[in-house]
Motif scaffolding. Structure first.
Motif, short mmCIF file in Angstrom:
data_model
loop_
_atom_site.label_atom_id
_atom_site.label_comp_id
_atom_site.label_asym_id
_atom_site.label_seq_id
_atom_site.Cartn_x
_atom_site.Cartn_y
_atom_site.Cartn_z
N LEU A 1 1.27 -14.99 -7.95
CA LEU A 1 1.69 -16.36 -8.19
C LEU A 1 1.25 -17.29 -7.06
N LEU A 2 1.19 -16.74 -5.85
CA LEU A 2 0.71 -17.54 -4.73
C LEU A 2 -0.76 -17.89 -4.92
N GLU A 3 -1.54 -16.92 -5.41
CA GLU A 3 -2.95 -17.18 -5.70
C GLU A 3 -3.09 -18.22 -6.82
N LYS A 4 -2.19 -18.12 -7.81
CA LYS A 4 -2.22 -19.08 -8.91
C LYS A 4 -1.92 -20.49 -8.41
N LEU A 5 -0.93 -20.60 -7.52
CA LEU A 5 -0.59 -21.91 -6.97
C LEU A 5 -1.74 -22.49 -6.16
N LYS A 6 -2.45 -21.62 -5.43
CA LYS A 6 -3.60 -22.09 -4.65
C LYS A 6 -4.68 -22.66 -5.59
#
Length: 467
Positions: free
Chosen positions: A95-100
């Motif tokens: 999800l962190l990668e998605k937010l980035k």
């Protein structure tokens, strides 16, 4: 955990539901069993939110579909069992990668020079200004043509009035009887002509008036069109959701028949379906294909027949010839009622349900998994309570790939549309290969009706169903 000499917490154990300082934390860091089974987080105020409210067990997994934390029982037994489950650490990373990635998209929008208020206002003023200028020019041209032509005619009529006035004054001043009688005939003609003059009349009948009327009609049609464009631009600016200009679908979109009754045929460009009504009710299923690759969305507009039932939306390509064999998301008009169709996976051994039609899954799901297609009547709040939505004559469909949504609109004018329903698709989860389709008539019509052969006097054989 400190009973006395309380020190700042370093970590919180979700399973023990207690926060610990550096000294008390050592046991959780050095004991293998605790290290593996007791998840640690940054210090947090515990209010019973680390346990499942339904099962009372520790929250250990994250459901990406429903975006919520679940326990092991939720993940294995209950409503999340077929969903995309991740451990906390894996979900956090993904999800962190998605937010980035989303941040980059938003950054591109922010950096876009058209985002600034000044740029936006200038752009909108230019668009609206162009429409308004063309409208004013058309109105002015129509006004000038009308006034100039009628003014010439009125001017000629006013000359007659002036001539008659001069003749009357001259006759009244003439004292000689002989000269008065000689000029009276001309004075009488001038007066009679003046009496027929009507300044409120338009142009005199003739080729000139006919030509002018035709020119005014042409310019008037242009003016009405430009007024409609200007009015539509204002509506789109204020309420773009319900007032998008009806732009014709691209010529790259064509029908690809999957099943077509003998009484039906396609146009040469494969964009229209013809039906011989004397052959009775017909049935056809057609995919809507494009020669171009759509990046973020696909849009199509279909004019639908009044006399036939129909279904429009998305279906699995592999089951297009028999929609019951695969997933369907769509809008259905049947028996004078409008309803929505949605498909989900469900475990079970039964072949039918009161909510909808279950069909055996043809994909790669576990044994026992079935597809359930449910139908829901679409209504709106009318004067007499909940009322069925009337049949739309023209339907616009918008398939948004990034948002995984399918929206249906009823087109009621060049700039007016009303949203019927928007569906959330679970395509990425189930790996369904969906494609736009239109079905005309009821698909099971041939399974319940015996086909017969009829020979025409010309010698050709035709299929018919008794109707």
């Amino acid at each position: 955990m400190c009973a006395e000499d309380r020190k700042p917490a370093k970590k919180t154990c979700m399973k023990c539901e207690i926060s610990m300082c550096v000294q008390h934390l050592q046991a959780h860091l050095t004991t293998p069993v605790l290290l593996q089974t007791h998840p640690l987080t940054e210090p947090m105020d515990l209010c019973g939110n680390t346990k499942c409210s339904q099962h009372g067990k520790l929250l250990e997994y994250y459901c990406l579909d429903d975006m919520t934390c679940v326990c092991v029982s939720c993940a294995i037994e209950d409503q999340h069992r077929l969903h995309n489950m991740k451990t906390f650490s894996t979900a956090h990373k993904e999800l962190l990668e998605k937010l980035k990635a989303e941040q980059l998209i938003l950054q591109e929008k922010t950096d876009d020079e058209n985002v600034s208020l000044e740029k936006w206002e200038k752009s909108e003023r230019e668009k609206l200004g162009g429409c308004s200028v063309r409208l004013i020019e058309a109105v002015t041209k129509l006004r000038d043509i009308s006034l100039t032509s009628v003014q010439s005619s009125v001017s000629a009529r006013m000359v007659s009035l002036k001539t008659s006035k001069s003749s009357l004054e001259a006759a009244q001043k003439e004292k000689d009887t002989f000269r008065f009688l000689q000029m009276y005939s001309q004075v009488h003609q001038d007066v009679e002509k003046a009496k027929t003059v009507d300044l409120r009349k338009g142009l005199e009948p003739g080729s000139h008036r006919d030509k002018l009327v035709e020119e005014m009609r042409q310019n008037g049609e242009k003016m009405v069109k430009q007024a409609s464009q200007f009015w539509g631009s204002l509506l789109t600016l204020v309420d773009p959701e319900h007032h998008q200009e009806l732009v014709p679908t691209g010529s790259d979109l064509i029908f690809e028949p999957q099943s077509l009754d003998p009484g039906m045929s396609l146009s040469k460009d494969n964009r229209k379906v013809f039906h011989n009504s004397w052959l009775g009710q017909c049935c056809a299923t057609l995919l809507i294909c494009s020669t171009k690759t759509a990046s973020s969305y696909q849009r199509w507009v279909v004019s639908l027949p009044v006399e036939s039932d129909w279904t429009i939306g998305l279906c699995e390509k592999t089951s297009a010839k028999n929609l019951k064999d695969g997933a369907v998301y769509g809008l259905c008009w049947e028996d004078k009622q409008l309803s929505s169709l949605t498909t989900r996976r469900e475990e079970g051994s039964q072949s039918s349900t009161s909510q909808g039609l279950k069909v055996q899954n043809t994909g790669t799901a576990k044994i026992g998994t079935q597809l359930v297609t449910t139908s829901a009547l679409i209504t709106y709040q009318g004067e007499n309570g909940e009322e069925p939505v009337p049949r739309p004559e023209k339907v616009e469909v918008l398939w948004n790939f990034p948002a995984s949504t399918l929206s249906f609109f009823s087109r009621t004018g060049q700039h007016q549309r009303e949203e019927i329903i928007t569906m959330k698709l679970k395509v990425s989860i189930n790996n369904w290969d969906l494609a736009p389709f239109v079905q005309l008539g009821k698909q099971n019509i041939h399974s319940t009706t015996q086909q017969q052969q009829w020979k025409c006097s010309c010698g050709k054989d035709y299929s018919w169903d008794g109707n």
